[in-house]
Design a protein around this motif. Structure first.
Motif, PDB file in Angstrom:
ATOM      1  N   ILE A 159       0.849  -1.194   0.000  1.00 13.13           N
ATOM      2  CA  ILE A 159       0.000   0.000   0.000  1.00 13.13           C
ATOM      3  C   ILE A 159       0.881   1.239   0.000  1.00 13.13           C
ATOM      4  CG2 ILE A 159      -1.871  -1.199   1.183  1.00 13.13           C
ATOM      5  CD1 ILE A 159      -1.096   0.358   3.715  1.00 13.13           C
ATOM      6  N   GLY A 160       0.288   2.370  -0.341  1.00 15.10           N
ATOM      7  CA  GLY A 160       1.037   3.617  -0.426  1.00 15.10           C
ATOM      8  C   GLY A 160       0.677   4.596   0.677  1.00 15.10           C
ATOM      9  N   THR A 161       1.249   5.781   0.588  1.00 14.32           N
ATOM     10  CA  THR A 161       1.083   6.791   1.624  1.00 14.32           C
ATOM     11  C   THR A 161      -0.379   7.202   1.797  1.00 14.32           C
ATOM     12  OG1 THR A 161       3.313   7.634   1.206  1.00 14.32           O
ATOM     13  CG2 THR A 161       1.801   9.092   2.362  1.00 14.32           C
ATOM     14  N   ALA A 162      -1.093   7.351   0.711  1.00  8.23           N
ATOM     15  CA  ALA A 162      -2.482   7.805   0.807  1.00  8.23           C
ATOM     16  C   ALA A 162      -3.320   6.837   1.621  1.00  8.23           C
ATOM     17  CB  ALA A 162      -3.078   7.982  -0.589  1.00  8.23           C
ATOM     18  N   GLN A 191      13.684   7.072  16.920  1.00  8.35           N
ATOM     19  CA  GLN A 191      13.835   8.279  17.718  1.00  8.35           C
ATOM     20  C   GLN A 191      13.996   9.510  16.840  1.00  8.35           C
ATOM     21  OE1 GLN A 191      17.092   8.017  20.490  1.00  8.35           O
ATOM     22  NE2 GLN A 191      16.374   9.729  21.711  1.00  8.35           N
ATOM     23  N   SER A 192      14.635   9.340  15.692  1.00  8.60           N
ATOM     24  CA  SER A 192      14.873  10.457  14.792  1.00  8.60           C
ATOM     25  C   SER A 192      13.592  10.948  14.137  1.00  8.60           C
ATOM     26  CB  SER A 192      15.885  10.052  13.715  1.00  8.60           C
ATOM     27  OG  SER A 192      16.068  11.069  12.774  1.00  8.60           O
ATOM     28  N   ALA A 193      12.731  10.002  13.751  1.00  4.85           N
ATOM     29  CA  ALA A 193      11.471  10.370  13.099  1.00  4.85           C
ATOM     30  C   ALA A 193      10.524   9.183  13.176  1.00  4.85           C
ATOM     31  CB  ALA A 193      11.701  10.760  11.638  1.00  4.85           C
ATOM     32  N   ALA A 194       9.265   9.458  13.535  1.00  3.96           N
ATOM     33  CA  ALA A 194       8.277   8.397  13.641  1.00  3.96           C
ATOM     34  C   ALA A 194       6.920   8.918  13.197  1.00  3.96           C
ATOM     35  CB  ALA A 194       8.202   7.857  15.069  1.00  3.96           C
ATOM     36  N   ILE A 195       6.062   8.033  12.726  1.00  2.74           N
ATOM     37  CA  ILE A 195       4.698   8.385  12.342  1.00  2.74           C
ATOM     38  C   ILE A 195       3.803   8.259  13.568  1.00  2.74           C
ATOM     39  CG2 ILE A 195       2.733   7.790  10.882  1.00  2.74           C
ATOM     40  CD1 ILE A 195       4.719   6.750   8.810  1.00  2.74           C
ATOM     41  N   GLU A 196       3.130   9.334  13.918  1.00  2.45           N
ATOM     42  CA  GLU A 196       2.264   9.330  15.095  1.00  2.45           C
ATOM     43  C   GLU A 196       1.182   8.258  14.928  1.00  2.45           C
ATOM     44  OE1 GLU A 196      -0.485  12.403  17.758  1.00  2.45           O
ATOM     45  OE2 GLU A 196       0.637  13.117  15.998  1.00  2.45           O
ATOM     46  N   GLY A 197       1.014   7.474  15.958  1.00  5.59           N
ATOM     47  CA  GLY A 197       0.016   6.402  15.920  1.00  5.59           C
ATOM     48  C   GLY A 197       0.583   5.045  15.571  1.00  5.59           C
ATOM     49  N   SER A 198       1.851   5.014  15.126  1.00  7.10           N
ATOM     50  CA  SER A 198       2.473   3.728  14.814  1.00  7.10           C
ATOM     51  C   SER A 198       3.025   3.089  16.085  1.00  7.10           C
ATOM     52  CB  SER A 198       3.599   3.904  13.791  1.00  7.10           C
ATOM     53  OG  SER A 198       4.632   4.723  14.322  1.00  7.10           O
ATOM     54  N   GLN A 199       3.211   1.772  16.032  1.00  7.31           N
ATOM     55  CA  GLN A 199       3.847   1.039  17.107  1.00  7.31           C
ATOM     56  C   GLN A 199       5.211   0.539  16.633  1.00  7.31           C
ATOM     57  OE1 GLN A 199       1.312  -1.930  18.910  1.00  7.31           O
ATOM     58  NE2 GLN A 199      -0.479  -0.594  18.829  1.00  7.31           N
ATOM     59  N   HIS A 200       6.056   0.144  17.597  1.00  8.40           N
ATOM     60  CA  HIS A 200       7.440  -0.185  17.243  1.00  8.40           C
ATOM     61  C   HIS A 200       7.851  -1.537  17.799  1.00  8.40           C
ATOM     62  CE1 HIS A 200      11.960   0.192  17.890  1.00  8.40           C
ATOM     63  NE2 HIS A 200      11.809   0.209  16.595  1.00  8.40           N
ATOM     64  N   ILE A 201       8.368  -2.392  16.924  1.00  5.57           N
ATOM     65  CA  ILE A 201       9.114  -3.598  17.294  1.00  5.57           C
ATOM     66  C   ILE A 201      10.231  -3.739  16.269  1.00  5.57           C
ATOM     67  CG2 ILE A 201       9.134  -6.098  17.648  1.00  5.57           C
ATOM     68  CD1 ILE A 201       6.171  -6.016  18.237  1.00  5.57           C
ATOM     69  N   MET A 244       6.145  -1.354   8.233  1.00  5.71           N
ATOM     70  CA  MET A 244       6.893  -0.261   7.627  1.00  5.71           C
ATOM     71  C   MET A 244       8.306  -0.231   8.194  1.00  5.71           C
ATOM     72  SD  MET A 244       5.903   3.275   9.567  1.00  5.71           S
ATOM     73  CE  MET A 244       7.494   3.922   9.059  1.00  5.71           C
ATOM     74  N   CYS A 245       9.231   0.333   7.411  1.00 12.45           N
ATOM     75  CA  CYS A 245      10.617   0.548   7.854  1.00 12.45           C
ATOM     76  C   CYS A 245      11.085   1.864   7.253  1.00 12.45           C
ATOM     77  CB  CYS A 245      11.505  -0.641   7.470  1.00 12.45           C
ATOM     78  SG  CYS A 245      11.560  -1.019   5.710  1.00 12.45           S
ATOM     79  N   ALA A 246      12.252   1.892   6.646  1.00  7.47           N
ATOM     80  CA  ALA A 246      12.719   3.112   5.987  1.00  7.47           C
ATOM     81  C   ALA A 246      12.312   3.145   4.527  1.00  7.47           C
ATOM     82  CB  ALA A 246      14.230   3.240   6.108  1.00  7.47           C
ATOM     83  N   SER A 247      12.263   1.954   3.891  1.00  6.29           N
ATOM     84  CA  SER A 247      11.967   1.895   2.462  1.00  6.29           C
ATOM     85  C   SER A 247      10.940   0.821   2.098  1.00  6.29           C
ATOM     86  CB  SER A 247      13.258   1.607   1.688  1.00  6.29           C
ATOM     87  OG  SER A 247      13.740   0.308   2.011  1.00  6.29           O
ATOM     88  N   GLY A 248      10.790  -0.175   2.931  1.00  3.11           N
ATOM     89  CA  GLY A 248       9.932  -1.317   2.648  1.00  3.11           C
ATOM     90  C   GLY A 248      10.682  -2.628   2.614  1.00  3.11           C
ATOM     91  N   MET A 249      12.018  -2.595   2.583  1.00  2.00           N
ATOM     92  CA  MET A 249      12.824  -3.816   2.517  1.00  2.00           C
ATOM     93  C   MET A 249      12.698  -4.643   3.797  1.00  2.00           C
ATOM     94  SD  MET A 249      14.704  -3.972  -0.406  1.00  2.00           S
ATOM     95  CE  MET A 249      16.313  -4.698  -0.068  1.00  2.00           C
ATOM     96  N   GLY A 265      10.608   6.735   3.985  1.00  2.00           N
ATOM     97  CA  GLY A 265      11.080   7.565   2.893  1.00  2.00           C
ATOM     98  C   GLY A 265       9.941   8.201   2.138  1.00  2.00           C
ATOM     99  N   ALA A 266       8.912   7.403   1.835  1.00  2.00           N
ATOM    100  CA  ALA A 266       7.748   7.932   1.115  1.00  2.00           C
ATOM    101  C   ALA A 266       6.966   8.902   1.984  1.00  2.00           C
ATOM    102  CB  ALA A 266       6.850   6.773   0.678  1.00  2.00           C
ATOM    103  N   TRP A 267       6.853   8.581   3.287  1.00  2.00           N
ATOM    104  CA  TRP A 267       6.118   9.474   4.197  1.00  2.00           C
ATOM    105  C   TRP A 267       6.784  10.839   4.285  1.00  2.00           C
ATOM    106  CZ3 TRP A 267       1.532   9.000   6.778  1.00  2.00           C
ATOM    107  CH2 TRP A 267       1.286   9.917   7.789  1.00  2.00           C
ATOM    108  N   GLN A 268       8.101  10.866   4.426  1.00  2.00           N
ATOM    109  CA  GLN A 268       8.811  12.137   4.543  1.00  2.00           C
ATOM    110  C   GLN A 268       8.814  12.903   3.239  1.00  2.00           C
ATOM    111  OE1 GLN A 268      12.512  10.594   6.324  1.00  2.00           O
ATOM    112  NE2 GLN A 268      11.909  11.541   8.260  1.00  2.00           N
ATOM    113  N   ALA A 269       8.800  12.204   2.117  1.00  2.00           N
ATOM    114  CA  ALA A 269       8.717  12.885   0.827  1.00  2.00           C
ATOM    115  C   ALA A 269       7.380  13.616   0.682  1.00  2.00           C
ATOM    116  CB  ALA A 269       8.889  11.880  -0.311  1.00  2.00           C
ATOM    117  N   GLU A 270       6.342  13.060   1.298  1.00  2.00           N
ATOM    118  CA  GLU A 270       5.023  13.664   1.231  1.00  2.00           C
ATOM    119  C   GLU A 270       4.824  14.737   2.284  1.00  2.00           C
ATOM    120  OE1 GLU A 270       1.191  14.227  -0.282  1.00  2.00           O
ATOM    121  OE2 GLU A 270       2.782  12.937  -1.079  1.00  2.00           O
ATOM    122  N   HIS A 271       5.414  14.513   3.468  1.00  2.00           N
ATOM    123  CA  HIS A 271       5.109  15.390   4.598  1.00  2.00           C
ATOM    124  C   HIS A 271       6.292  16.290   4.980  1.00  2.00           C
ATOM    125  CE1 HIS A 271       1.253  13.482   5.671  1.00  2.00           C
ATOM    126  NE2 HIS A 271       1.809  12.396   5.154  1.00  2.00           N
ATOM    127  N   GLY A 272       7.470  16.066   4.368  1.00  2.00           N
ATOM    128  CA  GLY A 272       8.612  16.900   4.654  1.00  2.00           C
ATOM    129  C   GLY A 272       9.279  16.593   5.970  1.00  2.00           C
TER     130      GLY A 272
END
Length: 450
Positions: A354-357, A382-392, A413-418, A443-450
């Motif tokens: 799926i994509g950013t939208a 810690q550097s950047a996270a999407i609000e509402g996401s969980q982490h493992i 999700m990760c940095a690129s999808g790999m 990467g895609a999220w930051q490209a959309e949201h800066g």
């Protein structure tokens, strides 16, 4: 004189052969060690000594096997948390001659208690070191990790501070020969360069800019590192010496029916993530061939038998090289032909992308029963996270998948999808049916949201 670097892809391991006067020494050899013999023969040298900077955690040492092939003596530092049965102990102040080269031993604990650096001098110019083999104490742009002794973390960080000062006293002119380059799990901020001098590092390496010992200790103690389970296997084998690498590093070819009946503990699809996601055999996990060195040790156990699924024979050969170097090489065979298997009617599984939208829509609507699961490491999070996401962290899913609800819908999700696809493949193989991957991820999220 000869100083030649031998790079091991994937592990980003750097070993060296240096020679003069018909003799050669090898520093930190890997398990498949024929490359050192070939280099020595080409240069008309005889390997007489093998030096280890420390008991490595991330690959199997080839030192005992190289010694058996050549009759060379192996040297290791003191305080190795056990006896290195295949090596003699060498200590601070020892000097080893290789032709007109002198290899002077420095005890440099911190990364491990047994860590040594080897300063190299030319007898014709004996006043200053030509270079220094720094192992995992000093890298280009980074210094070694100090998290292997959690009960003594401030002590070992302080030891590394002292060791780095000792190394720097060799002088700005000395060339730095580290044991790893960028991409290694032994450091998170190494430069892409694999050449430097002590002078350059002293002026530019951020950790060497810290003059206060307590400040350095605080920085090291505050770092986030992960230790995959296979580190314990490497540490044990690098005390007692593991088996030699197989003479022929290639898996036995398998037909589809053989793959289905082989009984392997892990069937590992080593194709690219998008190929795996588009269609894969049920029960397979995804470890793209270039990611095997970093992640196989999380998802494959010491006693596991393995079958490989690939796009080509070349992929199988590369995967075997990676697995041999970390001693996870009980491979019963390799299969090439996922597309023909699908064409023959073999049941397949897939993982949607799926994509950013769509991620934005699900976050905005608070979709019930859905989790955006971030599998990056703690520093990335810690550097950047999407609000509402969980982490493992992806590697920790090897056990923490048991904490997740198979009835829930997870977007990885990760940095690129790999790494997200690796995580999704692991969950898919463990009965999770409601999965998809955020293609492009952070990467895609930051490209959309800066």
């Amino acid at each position: 004189m000869l100083v030649e670097k031998i790079k091991t892809p994937g592990l980003s391991h750097l070993s060296y052969i240096l020679g003069a006067g018909g003799e050669a020494a090898v520093i930190d050899p890997r398990r498949d060690c024929e490359v050192y013999l070939e280099t020595a023969r080409r240069e008309g040298l005889r390997i007489t000594r093998v030096f280890e900077t420390h008991r490595n955690e991330d690959f199997v040492s080839g030192a005992p096997h190289l010694a058996a092939m050549t009759g060379a003596e192996v040297f290791h530092g003191p305080n190795a948390d056990g006896e290195v049965v295949y090596a003699k102990t060498t200590r601070e102040g020892d000097c080893h001659a290789i032709g007109q080269l002198e290899i002077r031993v420095l005890e440099t604990p911190g990364h491990t208690f047994d860590h040594l650096a080897y300063a190299t001098f030319d007898r014709e110019y004996p006043e200053t070191a030509v270079g220094v083999f720094t192992g995992d104490a000093l890298f280009v742009g980074e210094v070694g990790r100090t998290d292997f002794y959690p009960d003594r973390k401030r002590e070992v960080a302080g030891l590394l501070f002292d060791s780095l000062r000792k190394i720097c006293e060799l002088g700005d002119q000395a060339i730095v020969y580290p044991a790893h380059g960028a991409g290694s799990v032994c450091g998170s901020a190494m430069a892409d360069r694999e050449f430097s001098t002590l002078g350059h590092e002293r002026r530019n390496n951020p950790m060497l800019q810290i003059a206060d010992r307590e400040e350095f200790i605080d920085r090291k103690v505050g770092e986030n590192h992960y230790q995959p389970p296979y580190f314990r296997l490497m540490e044990r084998l690098n005390l007692v010496g593991g088996d030699p690498a197989p003479r022929v590093i290639a898996p036995q070819p398998m037909a589809l029916d053989q793959l289905s009946s082989c009984g392997a503990d892990r069937i590992v699809d080593i194709r690219e993530p998008l190929a795996y996601a588009a269609g894969h055999l049920p029960g397979t996990i995804n470890l793209p061939v270039d990611m095997i060195p970093a992640f196989a040790g999380w998802f494959i156990g010491e006693d596991d038998t393995i079958a490989l699924v690939a796009s080509s024979q070349g992929q199988l050969a590369t995967a075997m090289e990676h697995l041999v170097r970390i001693a996870l090489d009980d491979v019963v065979g390799g299969y090439v032909g996922v597309v023909p298997a699908a064409a023959s009617g073999k049941a397949m599984r897939s993982i949607p992308m799926i994509g950013t939208a769509e991620v934005e829509r699900r976050l905005a609507t608070g979709r019930d029963g859905w989790t955006l699961l971030d599998v990056r490491d703690a520093d990335e999070r810690q550097s950047a996270a999407i609000e509402g996401s969980q982490h493992i962290y992806v590697g920790q899913l090897n056990e923490r998948w048991k904490d997740l609800d198979p009835a829930r819908h997870y977007t990885l999700m990760c940095a690129s999808g790999m790494r997200a696809t690796v995580a999704a493949g692991w969950l898919d193989a463990h009965g999770f049916d409601r999965l998809d991957v955020y293609l492009g991820s952070m990467g895609a999220w930051q490209a959309e949201h800066g």
